[in-house]
Design a protein around this motif. Structure first.
Motif, PDB file in Angstrom:
ATOM      1  N   LEU A 173      -8.915  67.110 -23.235  1.00  0.00           N
ATOM      2  CA  LEU A 173      -7.695  66.996 -24.029  1.00  0.00           C
ATOM      3  C   LEU A 173      -6.463  66.622 -23.204  1.00  0.00           C
ATOM      4  CD1 LEU A 173      -8.249  70.045 -26.388  1.00  0.00           C
ATOM      5  CD2 LEU A 173      -7.914  67.669 -27.123  1.00  0.00           C
ATOM      6  N   LEU A 174      -6.622  66.508 -21.901  1.00  0.00           N
ATOM      7  CA  LEU A 174      -5.456  66.307 -21.050  1.00  0.00           C
ATOM      8  C   LEU A 174      -4.721  65.002 -21.361  1.00  0.00           C
ATOM      9  CD1 LEU A 174      -3.703  67.411 -18.853  1.00  0.00           C
ATOM     10  CD2 LEU A 174      -5.255  66.426 -17.146  1.00  0.00           C
ATOM     11  N   ALA A 175      -5.442  63.914 -21.517  1.00  0.00           N
ATOM     12  CA  ALA A 175      -4.777  62.637 -21.802  1.00  0.00           C
ATOM     13  C   ALA A 175      -3.987  62.718 -23.105  1.00  0.00           C
ATOM     14  CB  ALA A 175      -5.812  61.510 -21.876  1.00  0.00           C
ATOM     15  N   HIS A 176      -4.573  63.358 -24.107  1.00  0.00           N
ATOM     16  CA  HIS A 176      -3.871  63.530 -25.383  1.00  0.00           C
ATOM     17  C   HIS A 176      -2.623  64.388 -25.198  1.00  0.00           C
ATOM     18  CE1 HIS A 176      -2.994  64.704 -29.513  1.00  0.00           C
ATOM     19  NE2 HIS A 176      -3.066  65.966 -29.107  1.00  0.00           N
ATOM     20  N   LEU A 177      -2.746  65.514 -24.497  1.00  0.00           N
ATOM     21  CA  LEU A 177      -1.605  66.407 -24.313  1.00  0.00           C
ATOM     22  C   LEU A 177      -0.475  65.733 -23.544  1.00  0.00           C
ATOM     23  CD1 LEU A 177      -3.510  69.730 -23.517  1.00  0.00           C
ATOM     24  CD2 LEU A 177      -2.230  69.210 -25.605  1.00  0.00           C
ATOM     25  N   LYS A 178      -0.818  64.887 -22.572  1.00  0.00           N
ATOM     26  CA  LYS A 178       0.207  64.208 -21.783  1.00  0.00           C
ATOM     27  C   LYS A 178       1.004  63.208 -22.617  1.00  0.00           C
ATOM     28  CE  LYS A 178      -0.688  63.077 -17.475  1.00  0.00           C
ATOM     29  NZ  LYS A 178      -1.374  62.535 -16.265  1.00  0.00           N
ATOM     30  N   ARG A 179       0.453  62.794 -23.747  1.00  0.00           N
ATOM     31  CA  ARG A 179       1.187  61.877 -24.628  1.00  0.00           C
ATOM     32  C   ARG A 179       2.171  62.609 -25.540  1.00  0.00           C
ATOM     33  NH1 ARG A 179      -4.007  59.251 -24.816  1.00  0.00           N
ATOM     34  NH2 ARG A 179      -4.550  60.379 -26.735  1.00  0.00           N
ATOM     35  N   GLN A 180       2.090  63.930 -25.575  1.00  0.00           N
ATOM     36  CA  GLN A 180       3.002  64.699 -26.427  1.00  0.00           C
ATOM     37  C   GLN A 180       4.366  64.850 -25.744  1.00  0.00           C
ATOM     38  OE1 GLN A 180       1.732  65.567 -29.534  1.00  0.00           O
ATOM     39  NE2 GLN A 180       0.066  64.343 -28.677  1.00  0.00           N
ATOM     40  N   PRO A 181       5.437  64.875 -26.526  1.00  0.00           N
ATOM     41  CA  PRO A 181       6.763  65.081 -25.921  1.00  0.00           C
ATOM     42  C   PRO A 181       6.853  66.389 -25.149  1.00  0.00           C
ATOM     43  CG  PRO A 181       6.963  64.385 -28.216  1.00  0.00           C
ATOM     44  CD  PRO A 181       5.517  64.662 -27.987  1.00  0.00           C
ATOM     45  N   GLU A 182       6.124  67.397 -25.612  1.00  0.00           N
ATOM     46  CA  GLU A 182       6.096  68.695 -24.960  1.00  0.00           C
ATOM     47  C   GLU A 182       4.743  69.324 -25.277  1.00  0.00           C
ATOM     48  OE1 GLU A 182       9.079  72.554 -24.514  1.00  0.00           O
ATOM     49  OE2 GLU A 182       9.068  71.396 -26.379  1.00  0.00           O
ATOM     50  N   ALA A 183       4.074  69.868 -24.253  1.00  0.00           N
ATOM     51  CA  ALA A 183       2.738  70.420 -24.468  1.00  0.00           C
ATOM     52  C   ALA A 183       2.485  71.548 -23.481  1.00  0.00           C
ATOM     53  CB  ALA A 183       1.668  69.337 -24.322  1.00  0.00           C
ATOM     54  N   ALA A 184       1.453  72.341 -23.797  1.00  0.00           N
ATOM     55  CA  ALA A 184       1.119  73.461 -22.923  1.00  0.00           C
ATOM     56  C   ALA A 184      -0.380  73.718 -22.958  1.00  0.00           C
ATOM     57  CB  ALA A 184       1.870  74.724 -23.338  1.00  0.00           C
ATOM     58  N   ILE A 185      -0.901  74.134 -21.808  1.00  0.00           N
ATOM     59  CA  ILE A 185      -2.259  74.689 -21.687  1.00  0.00           C
ATOM     60  C   ILE A 185      -2.074  76.140 -21.277  1.00  0.00           C
ATOM     61  CG2 ILE A 185      -4.395  74.665 -20.361  1.00  0.00           C
ATOM     62  CD1 ILE A 185      -3.883  71.627 -19.927  1.00  0.00           C
ATOM     63  N   LEU A 186      -2.569  77.065 -22.093  1.00  0.00           N
ATOM     64  CA  LEU A 186      -2.432  78.479 -21.779  1.00  0.00           C
ATOM     65  C   LEU A 186      -3.817  79.091 -21.626  1.00  0.00           C
ATOM     66  CD1 LEU A 186       0.152  80.972 -23.099  1.00  0.00           C
ATOM     67  CD2 LEU A 186      -2.236  81.675 -22.889  1.00  0.00           C
ATOM     68  N   ASN A 187      -4.124  79.557 -20.428  1.00  0.00           N
ATOM     69  CA  ASN A 187      -5.428  80.145 -20.128  1.00  0.00           C
ATOM     70  C   ASN A 187      -5.329  81.666 -20.108  1.00  0.00           C
ATOM     71  OD1 ASN A 187      -6.674  77.600 -19.804  1.00  0.00           O
ATOM     72  ND2 ASN A 187      -5.925  77.458 -17.704  1.00  0.00           N
ATOM     73  N   THR A 188      -6.211  82.312 -20.859  1.00  0.00           N
ATOM     74  CA  THR A 188      -6.231  83.773 -20.904  1.00  0.00           C
ATOM     75  C   THR A 188      -7.124  84.299 -19.797  1.00  0.00           C
ATOM     76  OG1 THR A 188      -5.923  83.768 -23.306  1.00  0.00           O
ATOM     77  CG2 THR A 188      -6.730  85.802 -22.315  1.00  0.00           C
ATOM     78  N   GLY A 189      -6.527  84.978 -18.840  1.00  0.00           N
ATOM     79  CA  GLY A 189      -7.270  85.546 -17.728  1.00  0.00           C
ATOM     80  C   GLY A 189      -7.418  87.042 -17.879  1.00  0.00           C
ATOM     81  N   SER A 190      -7.152  87.782 -16.811  1.00  0.00           N
ATOM     82  CA  SER A 190      -7.312  89.230 -16.802  1.00  0.00           C
ATOM     83  C   SER A 190      -6.676  89.777 -15.535  1.00  0.00           C
ATOM     84  CB  SER A 190      -8.804  89.592 -16.830  1.00  0.00           C
ATOM     85  OG  SER A 190      -9.010  90.957 -16.551  1.00  0.00           O
ATOM     86  N   VAL A 191      -6.294  91.058 -15.564  1.00  0.00           N
ATOM     87  CA  VAL A 191      -5.860  91.677 -14.314  1.00  0.00           C
ATOM     88  C   VAL A 191      -7.007  91.690 -13.310  1.00  0.00           C
ATOM     89  CG1 VAL A 191      -4.068  93.125 -15.322  1.00  0.00           C
ATOM     90  CG2 VAL A 191      -6.413  93.995 -15.179  1.00  0.00           C
ATOM     91  N   PHE A 192      -8.259  91.614 -13.815  1.00  0.00           N
ATOM     92  CA  PHE A 192      -9.412  91.555 -12.922  1.00  0.00           C
ATOM     93  C   PHE A 192      -9.595  90.162 -12.325  1.00  0.00           C
ATOM     94  CE2 PHE A 192     -11.521  95.274 -15.375  1.00  0.00           C
ATOM     95  CZ  PHE A 192     -10.683  96.159 -14.716  1.00  0.00           C
ATOM     96  N   GLY A 193      -8.698  89.238 -12.653  1.00  0.00           N
ATOM     97  CA  GLY A 193      -8.645  87.960 -11.977  1.00  0.00           C
ATOM     98  C   GLY A 193      -7.775  88.013 -10.742  1.00  0.00           C
ATOM     99  N   ALA A 194      -7.179  89.178 -10.473  1.00  0.00           N
ATOM    100  CA  ALA A 194      -6.363  89.369  -9.274  1.00  0.00           C
ATOM    101  C   ALA A 194      -6.894  90.487  -8.401  1.00  0.00           C
ATOM    102  CB  ALA A 194      -4.911  89.659  -9.660  1.00  0.00           C
ATOM    103  N   ILE A 195      -7.715  91.354  -8.990  1.00  0.00           N
ATOM    104  CA  ILE A 195      -8.296  92.444  -8.212  1.00  0.00           C
ATOM    105  C   ILE A 195      -9.723  92.663  -8.691  1.00  0.00           C
ATOM    106  CG2 ILE A 195      -7.315  94.168  -9.789  1.00  0.00           C
ATOM    107  CD1 ILE A 195      -7.148  96.041  -7.334  1.00  0.00           C
ATOM    108  N   GLY A 196     -10.681  92.633  -7.766  1.00  0.00           N
ATOM    109  CA  GLY A 196     -12.080  92.847  -8.129  1.00  0.00           C
ATOM    110  C   GLY A 196     -12.330  94.303  -8.471  1.00  0.00           C
ATOM    111  N   TYR A 197     -13.111  94.530  -9.521  1.00  0.00           N
ATOM    112  CA  TYR A 197     -13.328  95.893  -9.996  1.00  0.00           C
ATOM    113  C   TYR A 197     -14.820  96.131 -10.168  1.00  0.00           C
ATOM    114  CZ  TYR A 197     -11.931 100.174 -12.450  1.00  0.00           C
ATOM    115  OH  TYR A 197     -11.704 101.484 -12.802  1.00  0.00           O
TER     116      TYR A 197
END
Length: 276
Positions: free
Chosen positions: A124-148
């Motif tokens: 979808l990147l090429a499509h998003l770059k054609r938009q006047p304003e766009a965002a990619i929001l990735n849902t991570g976790s606090v466990f993406g910064a500290i191994g548990y």
């Protein structure tokens, strides 16, 4: 980003955090295309949001399938003139000691938590770059910064997603596409087993309702912040780093419990469909 102009593709959109993000975006005037592999869950989610009419659409897809990912990208680029926000929210999490995890769980976690969002970003990147304003929001976790412990594989996938988000953000710094990363702490959703809930209660680990995460996500989109960690990360990290070894026996006991199936939630549903 003006919430009323948001046209968001939300993966894992049938319920939990994804459903809460959809409801919050819609309440702020946006539109949502919900993607999930569970047709019945999508129907239930759509039923809960039917008051928003054509601002809601659903699409059943298996994001581990290349053909389904391509279909999602094609439809997302056409829906309501094309999405301008991609929310990579779908995820799987198997709470278990690593040595006990079967190979198919390893493959599934990497496929859903890492490869699927990366492929969707690429598609979808090429499509998003054609938009006047766009965002990619990735849902991570606090466990993406500290191994548990008990979450070795999940932590690995979220570490990967966080690194991907950071690198892609730098690549797109001179474009109209902002790359954002949100890291919730423990959240009360169906992804957690009863063993996880009992362990968190015993350890005194706070669990947020999904609506808390949804509000943070929508605030990020509106304000344009690049990253957010939900909760009190400093206190949490200090506590985890100082107590992990003491907690290990409790974690291992819960992680090795036989898995008990969660009862289904009975919700009457009427499928809602809209035309792109």
């Amino acid at each position: 980003m003006n919430p009323a102009t948001v046209r968001a593709l939300i993966t894992g959109g049938a319920g939990g955090i994804g459903g809460a993000i959809a409801a919050e975006l819609l309440s702020r005037g946006g539109s949502v295309l919900l993607v999930d592999r569970d047709d019945a869950a999508l129907a239930r989610g759509a039923r809960r949001l039917e008051r928003y009419g054509e601002r809601v659409a659903t699409l059943a897809a298996d994001l581990t399938s290349d053909a389904d990912r391509q279909r999602v990208c094609t439809e997302a680029a056409a829906w309501h003139g094309g999405i301008n926000v991609l929310v990579n929210n779908a995820g799987v999490n198997h709470f278990q000691m690593f040595e006990d995890q079967p190979p198919e769980q390893l493959d599934l976690a990497v496929a859903v938590n890492v490869l699927a969002p990366i492929h969707l970003c690429r598609g979808l990147l090429a499509h998003l770059k054609r938009q006047p304003e766009a965002a990619i929001l990735n849902t991570g976790s606090v466990f993406g910064a500290i191994g548990y412990p008990g979450y070795a594989l999940y932590s690995a996938t979220k570490f990967a997603l966080r690194g991907f988000s950071e690198a892609l953000r730098r690549e797109l710094a001179d474009s109209t596409v902002q790359v954002q990363y949100v890291a919730p702490r423990a959240t009360r959703t169906g992804i957690n087993t009863s063993a996880v809930e009992r362990m968190n209660e015993e350890l005194g680990v706070a669990m947020d309702p999904p609506e808390v995460v949804a509000q943070a996500v929508c605030d990020m989109l509106e304000a344009g912040h690049s990253e957010a960690v939900i909760g009190w990360p400093e206190k949490l990290f200090v506590r985890i780093n100082g107590a992990l070894r003491k907690q290990l026996p409790i974690i291992r006991r819960h992680a090795t419990e036989p898995a008990a199936p969660r009862p289904p939630v009975e919700v009457s549903a009427v499928p809602l469909t809209t035309k792109p």
